[in-house]
Enzyme design. Structure first.
Site, PDB file in Angstrom:
ATOM      1  N   ASP A  41      -9.209 -15.528 -13.865  1.00  0.00           N
ATOM      2  CA  ASP A  41      -7.905 -15.563 -14.844  1.00  0.00           C
ATOM      3  C   ASP A  41      -8.266 -15.171 -16.373  1.00  0.00           C
ATOM      4  O   ASP A  41      -7.847 -14.522 -17.038  1.00  0.00           O
ATOM      5  CB  ASP A  41      -7.405 -16.841 -14.350  1.00  0.00           C
ATOM      6  CG  ASP A  41      -6.095 -17.420 -15.679  1.00  0.00           C
ATOM      7  OD1 ASP A  41      -5.126 -16.547 -14.820  1.00  0.00           O
ATOM      8  OD2 ASP A  41      -6.317 -17.847 -15.848  1.00  0.00           O
ATOM      9  N   MET A  86      17.893 -12.498  -9.589  1.00  0.00           N
ATOM     10  CA  MET A  86      16.074 -11.300 -10.535  1.00  0.00           C
ATOM     11  C   MET A  86      17.424 -11.027 -12.075  1.00  0.00           C
ATOM     12  O   MET A  86      15.872 -11.458 -13.138  1.00  0.00           O
ATOM     13  CB  MET A  86      16.243 -10.098 -10.128  1.00  0.00           C
ATOM     14  CG  MET A  86      15.249  -9.051 -10.666  1.00  0.00           C
ATOM     15  SD  MET A  86      13.383  -9.725 -10.559  1.00  0.00           S
ATOM     16  CE  MET A  86      12.944  -9.759  -8.934  1.00  0.00           C
ATOM     17  N   VAL A 121      17.973  -2.132 -11.818  1.00  0.00           N
ATOM     18  CA  VAL A 121      19.378  -2.683 -11.095  1.00  0.00           C
ATOM     19  C   VAL A 121      18.964  -2.054  -9.816  1.00  0.00           C
ATOM     20  O   VAL A 121      17.844  -1.969  -9.050  1.00  0.00           O
ATOM     21  CB  VAL A 121      20.437  -0.931 -11.658  1.00  0.00           C
ATOM     22  CG1 VAL A 121      20.276  -1.025 -13.049  1.00  0.00           C
ATOM     23  CG2 VAL A 121      19.279   0.423 -11.638  1.00  0.00           C
ATOM     24  N   VAL A 122      19.765  -1.766  -8.892  1.00  0.00           N
ATOM     25  CA  VAL A 122      19.705  -1.684  -7.455  1.00  0.00           C
ATOM     26  C   VAL A 122      18.424  -0.646  -7.256  1.00  0.00           C
ATOM     27  O   VAL A 122      18.493   0.202  -7.888  1.00  0.00           O
ATOM     28  CB  VAL A 122      20.815  -0.809  -6.666  1.00  0.00           C
ATOM     29  CG1 VAL A 122      21.012   0.501  -7.516  1.00  0.00           C
ATOM     30  CG2 VAL A 122      20.486  -0.825  -5.365  1.00  0.00           C
ATOM     31  N   GLU A 123      17.422  -0.530  -6.221  1.00  0.00           N
ATOM     32  CA  GLU A 123      16.309  -0.151  -5.794  1.00  0.00           C
ATOM     33  C   GLU A 123      16.648   1.239  -5.382  1.00  0.00           C
ATOM     34  O   GLU A 123      16.452   1.659  -3.763  1.00  0.00           O
ATOM     35  CB  GLU A 123      15.642  -0.890  -5.174  1.00  0.00           C
ATOM     36  CG  GLU A 123      14.292  -0.425  -4.423  1.00  0.00           C
ATOM     37  CD  GLU A 123      13.357  -0.736  -5.616  1.00  0.00           C
ATOM     38  OE1 GLU A 123      11.382  -0.111  -6.230  1.00  0.00           O
ATOM     39  OE2 GLU A 123      13.540  -0.660  -7.249  1.00  0.00           O
ATOM     40  N   SER A 145       9.474  -2.060  -7.682  1.00  0.00           N
ATOM     41  CA  SER A 145       9.120  -2.536  -6.081  1.00  0.00           C
ATOM     42  C   SER A 145       8.464  -1.472  -5.831  1.00  0.00           C
ATOM     43  O   SER A 145       7.111  -1.367  -5.602  1.00  0.00           O
ATOM     44  CB  SER A 145       9.194  -3.413  -5.531  1.00  0.00           C
ATOM     45  OG  SER A 145      10.446  -3.253  -4.760  1.00  0.00           O
ATOM     46  N   HIS A 193       7.101  -4.887 -13.093  1.00  0.00           N
ATOM     47  CA  HIS A 193       7.500  -5.417 -11.516  1.00  0.00           C
ATOM     48  C   HIS A 193       7.064  -7.009 -11.843  1.00  0.00           C
ATOM     49  O   HIS A 193       6.287  -7.459 -11.305  1.00  0.00           O
ATOM     50  CB  HIS A 193       6.126  -4.955 -10.658  1.00  0.00           C
ATOM     51  CG  HIS A 193       7.010  -5.288  -9.428  1.00  0.00           C
ATOM     52  ND1 HIS A 193       6.081  -4.892  -8.031  1.00  0.00           N
ATOM     53  CD2 HIS A 193       7.771  -6.000  -8.667  1.00  0.00           C
ATOM     54  CE1 HIS A 193       6.460  -5.360  -7.201  1.00  0.00           C
ATOM     55  NE2 HIS A 193       7.122  -5.606  -7.553  1.00  0.00           N
ATOM     56  N   GLU A 249       3.096  -7.135 -12.717  1.00  0.00           N
ATOM     57  CA  GLU A 249       2.675  -5.540 -12.454  1.00  0.00           C
ATOM     58  C   GLU A 249       2.440  -4.326 -13.473  1.00  0.00           C
ATOM     59  O   GLU A 249       4.131  -4.134 -13.608  1.00  0.00           O
ATOM     60  CB  GLU A 249       2.531  -5.106 -11.198  1.00  0.00           C
ATOM     61  CG  GLU A 249       1.629  -5.597 -10.023  1.00  0.00           C
ATOM     62  CD  GLU A 249       1.603  -5.230  -9.270  1.00  0.00           C
ATOM     63  OE1 GLU A 249       0.859  -3.773  -8.079  1.00  0.00           O
ATOM     64  OE2 GLU A 249       3.287  -4.481  -8.202  1.00  0.00           O
ATOM     65  N   ASN A 271       2.387  -4.248  -3.506  1.00  0.00           N
ATOM     66  CA  ASN A 271       3.397  -3.640  -2.562  1.00  0.00           C
ATOM     67  C   ASN A 271       2.342  -2.878  -1.292  1.00  0.00           C
ATOM     68  O   ASN A 271       2.753  -2.645  -0.144  1.00  0.00           O
ATOM     69  CB  ASN A 271       4.623  -2.856  -2.848  1.00  0.00           C
ATOM     70  CG  ASN A 271       5.634  -4.638  -3.198  1.00  0.00           C
ATOM     71  OD1 ASN A 271       5.843  -5.510  -2.652  1.00  0.00           O
ATOM     72  ND2 ASN A 271       6.552  -4.121  -3.826  1.00  0.00           N
ATOM     73  N   TYR A 313      -1.599 -13.951  -7.550  1.00  0.00           N
ATOM     74  CA  TYR A 313      -0.132 -14.454  -7.885  1.00  0.00           C
ATOM     75  C   TYR A 313       0.931 -13.834  -7.649  1.00  0.00           C
ATOM     76  O   TYR A 313       2.064 -14.057  -7.903  1.00  0.00           O
ATOM     77  CB  TYR A 313      -0.598 -14.468  -9.838  1.00  0.00           C
ATOM     78  CG  TYR A 313      -1.255 -15.289 -10.387  1.00  0.00           C
ATOM     79  CD1 TYR A 313      -2.074 -16.548  -9.248  1.00  0.00           C
ATOM     80  CD2 TYR A 313      -2.668 -14.692 -11.350  1.00  0.00           C
ATOM     81  CE1 TYR A 313      -2.794 -17.212  -9.980  1.00  0.00           C
ATOM     82  CE2 TYR A 313      -3.567 -15.380 -12.112  1.00  0.00           C
ATOM     83  CZ  TYR A 313      -3.501 -16.838 -11.631  1.00  0.00           C
ATOM     84  OH  TYR A 313      -3.853 -17.343 -12.297  1.00  0.00           O
TER      85      TYR A 313
END
Length: 717
Positions: A296, A325, A401-403, A430, A451, A463, A501, A661
């Protein structure tokens, strides 16, 4: 000058008072081996000087002492337990030497007095704090317990119950709270701290304060009768087990040590503390938690460096896309002092986003962390807007906005045309490639991924995804902004799923394979939560993430890694999605969800879910806990190693912190790579080889195999 070193000075004031000042080179005072040696030498000189009438301990810095030098711990802790006991005794003897000075002692405490810093104050007769004081014993957060007399002196000063609460939680106190609990004797303002401390010392020298009686209490057994002791320690152990559990041994060892030492004098009690500390120093939990602290610190140091080198400062931000979000991101920015525009094309979405920010702020007020004026100020610094005109003058934009790559690409292109040439554009995607999104832009050097993880206000990780054209200046500015928002930013390179991810989906694949082979998903969750230590098992996590989201992300991962992450036949995740079971968001996934008394989701096993799985899975098969852990964790660890080898993530430290994290990887295990070091890389390779027939996600890389053969580790110790 009575004594002088690069860390300590002792000078004679009027009336025979010696002023002992901690003032190390660097920004803070801390107890390293050399400082302890200097303390011993200075104290021995004070002990021999008959002209000294009293000693004032103080700091030449804003903070008193922040604790021990943790960078020295891991190499020292490699010694055998029987070697560690004399090592810690040698250090704790210095604190006894302070306590045994033949004259009264007073310490003036400013700023942080933590760990060893707190323990030094306990060795003094009187303690004076100021409004900046933060005092406590946080050793349990490192998998340890106090080792310089904290378990001995604190219970005898403030009582066993209070002391055990301090030690087992690791929380610090301000001066007023510490005074109320009996630790600090006087509280004043910073400008009067030394004056008040000197006045108290003079009163002790003059006999107006009975310092010898006050000191004697710390040298004797605890004043508890048998009934009081039984109630106190039984209650404490019950509370510790309920909160810390079996994976974090330090709080329980601390309580057991205090209990065993209750009837002993200082010498006997200190011997037990030495033994308890040495025992904990050898645990995997301590190694992991100390490693986490150091990791950290690495992340924080990189963020500080970025803030110093960033040529673009962020004074105003914009979030594109409101809702939960977007509202969370806007709240996080505004609450840390960076005003934010929240832009959407839908008024209802804006209301939802503002509602989310207001709800989070109301919780801060409810908990006493913010007042109504502060709440109003933060809300006023979030500007909801339906117009693109509102983002023209911002320094940074976070697109949320939308993925969908086409929608994101169009929004980013339209936004870039409105911004100044040096404004920074980021995407909160993501999984969608930053390089592919950058193809829509004329200034790709000013663009990167940012992210956030849900819920934004709780998850520490951000990220920062570097595209092939992203400039160093852009990365530095975004890292600095994320840190300013109170987040822990980790820079990763672009690839499908980025780092977190990309590593998560092989874990989900391992889970799906297990279910298809007949494992009960509730048993998998129980093992991964209770035995491995995840906050949620994989089935529960999929329900929280959203099975629709997981299903669509599987397409991205399969396209990016077609041999390793190809879609599974009869994937349970796909079956849930196709049955319109999306998880918590619509009340049905692997589990069924209802609301508890507080309105929070409550899961229950659902017969319809079991029936759905029974149609595609093998007959129910019993798997051992070890097999469940291996079949889910080996794919995740392998992918983490691949990301490190490919340079997607820069270091083992950042890889481990990213998963702790970002996903809640069990902290007591230190992260996936620390976990491999703990079990041994050769043992991990052998375990992976046992399941290699299940597919590429179980197969180790050639470099991993070579490292294992050479006896290498991911961390030095």
């Amino acid at each position: 000058m009575m004594y002088q070193s690069p860390r300590i000075t002792v000078e004679k004031l009027a009336d025979g008072i010696a002023k002992f000042t901690f003032n190390a080179e660097g920004s803070v005072n801390k107890f390293d081996q050399q400082t302890l040696a200097d303390c011993k030498a200075a104290l021995e000189q004070l002990q021999q000087d008959k002209s000294v009438t009293g000693v004032l301990f103080t700091s030449g810095k804003d903070n008193f002492i922040v604790g021990a030098d943790i960078t020295e711990f891991l190499p020292i802790f490699q010694r055998d337990e029987q070697e560690l006991i004399p090592w810690i005794k040698q250090a704790s003897d210095v604190f006894d030497l302070c306590e045994d000075l033949p004259v009264p002692t007073v310490v003036a405490i400013s700023g942080f007095a933590l760990g060893g810093g707190c323990e030094w104050t306990l060795a003094c007769d009187y303690r004076v704090g100021d409004s900046s004081t933060k005092i406590g014993l946080p050793e349990v957060k490192l998998g340890l317990m106090p080792g310089f007399g904290g378990t001995v002196r604190l219970p005898r000063i403030i009582g066993a119950d209070n002391a055990m609460e301090w030690i087992t939680t690791g929380k610090d106190r301000n001066a007023v709270k510490a005074q109320q609990e009996g630790l600090i004797d006087a509280v004043t303002t910073p400008d009067k701290l030394e004056t008040v401390a000197l006045s108290m010392l003079k009163d002790a020298i003059a006999g107006k304060l009975d310092w010898q009686k006050k000191r004697a209490v710390k040298l004797q057994p605890l004043k508890l009768n048998k009934t009081e002791a039984t109630m106190s320690f039984t209650t404490a152990k019950g509370m510790v087990f309920a909160t810390a559990g079996k994976h974090y041994p330090a709080p329980m060892v601390a309580v057991q040590t205090i209990e065993a030492a209750a009837g002993l004098d200082r010498a006997g009690a200190m011997a037990l503390e030495n033994q308890g500390f040495a025992k904990l120093a050898k645990t995997d939990a301590a190694t992991a938690q100390i490693g986490l602290f150091l990791n950290d610190q690495l992340i924080k140091s990189k963020a500080k460096k970025a803030a110093k080198t960033a040529s673009k400062a962020v004074h105003k931000a914009a979030v594109l896309g409101a809702g939960i979000m977007g509202g969370g991101i806007a709240y996080q920015s505004a609450s840390k002092g960076v005003p934010a525009v929240m832009k959407d094309i839908n008024q209802q979405a804006l209301e939802l986003g503002m509602g989310e920010a207001t709800k989070l702020l109301a919780k801060q007020v409810e908990r006493g962390r913010l007042d109504a004026v502060g709440m109003a100020k933060v809300i006023a610094s979030i500007t909801p807007s339906l117009s693109y005109e509102s983002v023209k003058d911002v320094d940074i934009v976070v697109e949320a906005v939308v993925e969908n790559p086409k929608i994101k690409g169009a929004v980013l292109k339209e936004t870039e045309a409105l911004l100044s040439d040096d404004a920074i554009l980021t995407s909160n995607t993501s999984t969608i490639s930053i390089n592919s999104l950058a193809e829509n832009l004329s200034r790709p050097q000013n663009f990167c991924g940012m992210h956030f993880f849900n819920p934004v206000h709780r998850m520490p990780l951000v990220e920062v995804i570097r595209g092939k054209d992203t400039s160093d200046e852009t990365v530095a500015a975004v890292v600095a902004y994320a840190a300013k928002m109170g987040k822990s930013p980790i820079v990763v390179n672009d690839c499908p799923g980025f780092f977190v991810n990309r590593v998560l989906f092989p874990y989900f694949a391992g889970f799906s394979k297990l279910v298809l082979d007949g494992a009960d998903f509730t048993q998998i969750d129980k093992v991964m939560e209770k035995q491995f230590g995840w906050p949620m098992g994989p089935a529960y996590l999929l329900d929280v993430v959203g099975l629709d989201t997981a299903f669509h992300c599987t397409d991205v991962m399969a396209a990016g890694f077609p041999t390793r992450m190809a879609k599974l036949d009869n994937d349970p995740v796909a079956a849930m999605y196709q049955a319109n079971r999306y998880g918590q968001k619509n009340g049905f996934g692997f589990y069924a969800y209802s609301k508890d008394a507080k309105g929070k989701p409550k899961k229950a096993v659902d017969d319809a879910s079991r029936a759905l799985l029974a149609a595609i899975c093998h007959s129910t098969t019993e798997f051992s806990a070890d097999e469940i852990i291996a079949r889910t964790m080996v794919p995740m660890i392998n992918e983490t190693i691949r990301c490190l080898e490919e340079g997607i993530v820069a270091s083992a430290a950042e890889a481990d912190m990213g998963l702790i994290y970002g996903l809640g990887f069990p902290p007591f295990r230190g992260g996936p790579l620390r976990y491999v070091d703990t079990i041994g890389l050769a043992n991990f390779v052998a375990l992976a080889d046992k399941y290699a027939h299940l597919g590429e996600i179980y197969q180790v890389t050639d470099k991993t195999r070579a490292m294992a053969a050479d006896g290498q580790r991911f961390f030095p110790v």
